[in-house]
Design a protein around this motif. Structure first.
Motif, PDB file in Angstrom:
ATOM      1  N   TYR A 107       0.815  -1.217   0.000  1.00  0.00           N
ATOM      2  CA  TYR A 107       0.000   0.000   0.000  1.00  0.00           C
ATOM      3  C   TYR A 107       0.851   1.270   0.000  1.00  0.00           C
ATOM      4  CZ  TYR A 107      -3.621   3.409   1.002  1.00  0.00           C
ATOM      5  OH  TYR A 107      -4.465   4.490   0.919  1.00  0.00           O
ATOM      6  N   SER A 195     -14.518  -8.310  -1.241  1.00  0.00           N
ATOM      7  CA  SER A 195     -13.870  -7.000  -1.118  1.00  0.00           C
ATOM      8  C   SER A 195     -14.097  -6.339   0.238  1.00  0.00           C
ATOM      9  CB  SER A 195     -14.360  -6.064  -2.229  1.00  0.00           C
ATOM     10  OG  SER A 195     -15.691  -5.628  -1.993  1.00  0.00           O
ATOM     11  N   VAL A 199      -8.743  -7.821  -1.170  1.00  0.00           N
ATOM     12  CA  VAL A 199      -8.786  -7.164  -2.475  1.00  0.00           C
ATOM     13  C   VAL A 199      -9.330  -8.175  -3.472  1.00  0.00           C
ATOM     14  CG1 VAL A 199      -7.447  -6.063  -4.294  1.00  0.00           C
ATOM     15  CG2 VAL A 199      -6.833  -5.690  -1.890  1.00  0.00           C
ATOM     16  N   MET A 203     -12.568  -5.262  -7.692  1.00  0.00           N
ATOM     17  CA  MET A 203     -12.045  -4.097  -6.972  1.00  0.00           C
ATOM     18  C   MET A 203     -10.735  -3.636  -7.586  1.00  0.00           C
ATOM     19  SD  MET A 203     -10.760  -3.904  -3.009  1.00  0.00           S
ATOM     20  CE  MET A 203      -9.571  -2.643  -2.511  1.00  0.00           C
ATOM     21  N   HIS A 204      -9.818  -4.567  -7.827  1.00  0.00           N
ATOM     22  CA  HIS A 204      -8.515  -4.150  -8.351  1.00  0.00           C
ATOM     23  C   HIS A 204      -8.604  -3.675  -9.794  1.00  0.00           C
ATOM     24  CE1 HIS A 204      -4.216  -3.714  -8.357  1.00  0.00           C
ATOM     25  NE2 HIS A 204      -4.190  -4.322  -9.536  1.00  0.00           N
ATOM     26  N   THR A 217      -6.888   4.760  -6.920  1.00  0.00           N
ATOM     27  CA  THR A 217      -7.653   4.074  -5.880  1.00  0.00           C
ATOM     28  C   THR A 217      -7.153   2.637  -5.755  1.00  0.00           C
ATOM     29  OG1 THR A 217      -9.369   3.320  -7.434  1.00  0.00           O
ATOM     30  CG2 THR A 217      -9.737   5.458  -6.336  1.00  0.00           C
ATOM     31  N   ASN A 218      -7.550   1.988  -4.654  1.00  0.00           N
ATOM     32  CA  ASN A 218      -7.319   0.549  -4.476  1.00  0.00           C
ATOM     33  C   ASN A 218      -5.841   0.162  -4.617  1.00  0.00           C
ATOM     34  OD1 ASN A 218     -10.085   0.590  -4.265  1.00  0.00           O
ATOM     35  ND2 ASN A 218     -10.458  -0.323  -6.264  1.00  0.00           N
ATOM     36  N   SER A 224      -8.313  -5.233   1.749  1.00  0.00           N
ATOM     37  CA  SER A 224      -8.969  -3.977   1.355  1.00  0.00           C
ATOM     38  C   SER A 224      -9.057  -2.993   2.523  1.00  0.00           C
ATOM     39  CB  SER A 224     -10.375  -4.258   0.821  1.00  0.00           C
ATOM     40  OG  SER A 224     -11.202  -4.841   1.821  1.00  0.00           O
ATOM     41  N   ASP A 227      -7.260   0.433   2.052  1.00  0.00           N
ATOM     42  CA  ASP A 227      -7.938   1.404   1.181  1.00  0.00           C
ATOM     43  C   ASP A 227      -9.183   1.974   1.848  1.00  0.00           C
ATOM     44  OD1 ASP A 227      -6.515   1.549  -1.469  1.00  0.00           O
ATOM     45  OD2 ASP A 227      -6.717  -0.621  -1.267  1.00  0.00           O
ATOM     46  N   ARG A 228      -9.891   1.148   2.575  1.00  0.00           N
ATOM     47  CA  ARG A 228     -11.080   1.639   3.286  1.00  0.00           C
ATOM     48  C   ARG A 228     -10.664   2.593   4.405  1.00  0.00           C
ATOM     49  NH1 ARG A 228     -15.687  -1.084   1.936  1.00  0.00           N
ATOM     50  NH2 ARG A 228     -15.450  -3.015   0.744  1.00  0.00           N
ATOM     51  N   PHE A 233     -10.585   3.599  -1.294  1.00  0.00           N
ATOM     52  CA  PHE A 233     -11.353   2.462  -1.817  1.00  0.00           C
ATOM     53  C   PHE A 233     -12.341   2.946  -2.881  1.00  0.00           C
ATOM     54  CE2 PHE A 233     -15.117  -0.236  -1.887  1.00  0.00           C
ATOM     55  CZ  PHE A 233     -14.567  -1.507  -1.993  1.00  0.00           C
ATOM     56  N   TYR A 235     -15.215   1.172  -6.004  1.00  0.00           N
ATOM     57  CA  TYR A 235     -15.806  -0.044  -6.571  1.00  0.00           C
ATOM     58  C   TYR A 235     -16.813   0.354  -7.645  1.00  0.00           C
ATOM     59  CZ  TYR A 235     -17.324  -4.928  -6.601  1.00  0.00           C
ATOM     60  OH  TYR A 235     -17.587  -6.227  -6.965  1.00  0.00           O
TER      61      TYR A 235
END
Length: 272
Positions: A107, A195, A199, A203-204, A217-218, A224, A227-228, A233, A235
């Motif tokens: 990340y 997700s 991940v 999502m990716h 993003t992501n 995940s 990202d959240r 994040f 979607y």
């Protein structure tokens, strides 16, 4: 659990390579039966370009990976790092090790490569692929691998990661890389629940959309949560996505020499 970790502490190089290539072949076969997008491109030609990048990564890993191994040995021998200080049950250490290495080795450097211009120029090679499939996960400029491994070493010191935990993380991360990039159809009723914690492929795929804000993003690879937690994040229906980068000519995505020169090509414009 001790036996499980002993396997990873003593895992042979050929076994790690078998996991890497075995996972790729497994999802390559699934792609052929349940593709997200119909294969309108030459799969073997596309894979050939990406696997050359994998070869450079493997060579760098052999040459420079020893530094990471030395770091693992040092933190273990000196009881250095968070996991060595807390002395938690082994199964908790495994979960925390995977969770936080996903932050340190994935990340964090991934986020920075999208925000720092000279780093982004190296990472553009990964995003330049207009035909995202399982082999795209191996498509990284050699310079990018060096960035990522430097952050992985920071994670080793911060967490006090053993050699076994490092090899376990690398193998799990490789499987998720294949899973997330694979051109496989995963229905949303299944993909969305995945997700919530991990991940997922859909999502990716959002991350590989050809322009911002979805491109930014992501960033995580396994969980995940990151990202959240940090508000990155996103979607959406993967069928609405268009792969590649809006600042590159799509015809160059399989030109190996062009791709290798992208970080040094001053004519390529970037918003970063």
């Amino acid at each position: 659990m001790q036996t499980f970790m002993q396997f990873w502490e003593n895992i042979a190089s050929w076994q790690r390579m078998a996991i890497l290539l075995g996972g790729m072949v497994f999802f390559w076969l699934i792609e052929g039966y349940y593709p997200l997008f119909a294969f309108s491109w030459k799969r073997y030609k596309h894979a050939g370009v990406n696997l050359i990048f994998l070869t450079t990564t493997v060579i760098l890993n052999i040459v420079l990976g020893s530094i990471t191994i030395l770091a693992c040995k040092w933190v273990t021998e000196n009881h250095f790092g968070l996991l060595n200080v807390l002395k938690l049950p082994l199964w908790v250490n495994i979960i925390l090790g995977l969770l936080f290495m996903d932050f340190f080795a994935q990340y964090a450097p991934h986020y920075l490569m999208h925000k720092i211009k000279w780093m982004w120029k190296f990472h553009m090679i990964h995003h330049s692929d207009t035909k995202v499939d399982v082999t795209t996960g191996t498509r990284h400029h050699p310079g990018e691998w060096i960035f990522r491994e430097c952050f992985a070493i920071i994670g080793v010191y911060a967490l006090g990661l053993s050699i076994g935990m490092y090899f376990l993380y690398r193998s799990v991360s490789a499987i998720f890389t294949h899973f997330n990039h694979a051109n496989i159809h995963v229905p949303q009723w299944l993909d969305k629940p995945i997700s919530w914690i991990f991940v997922s492929p859909n999502m990716h795929k959002v991350h590989h959309h050809y322009k911002r804000p979805y491109t930014d993003t992501n960033y995580a690879n396994i969980f995940s949560l990151w990202d959240r937690l940090f508000g990155t994040f996103a979607y959406t229906d993967p069928r609405l996505l268009h792969y590649g980068l809006d600042v590159l000519d799509e015809k160059t995505d399989e030109s190996l020499m062009y791709q290798l020169k992208i970080p040094f090509n001053k004519n390529i414009k970037t918003d970063y």
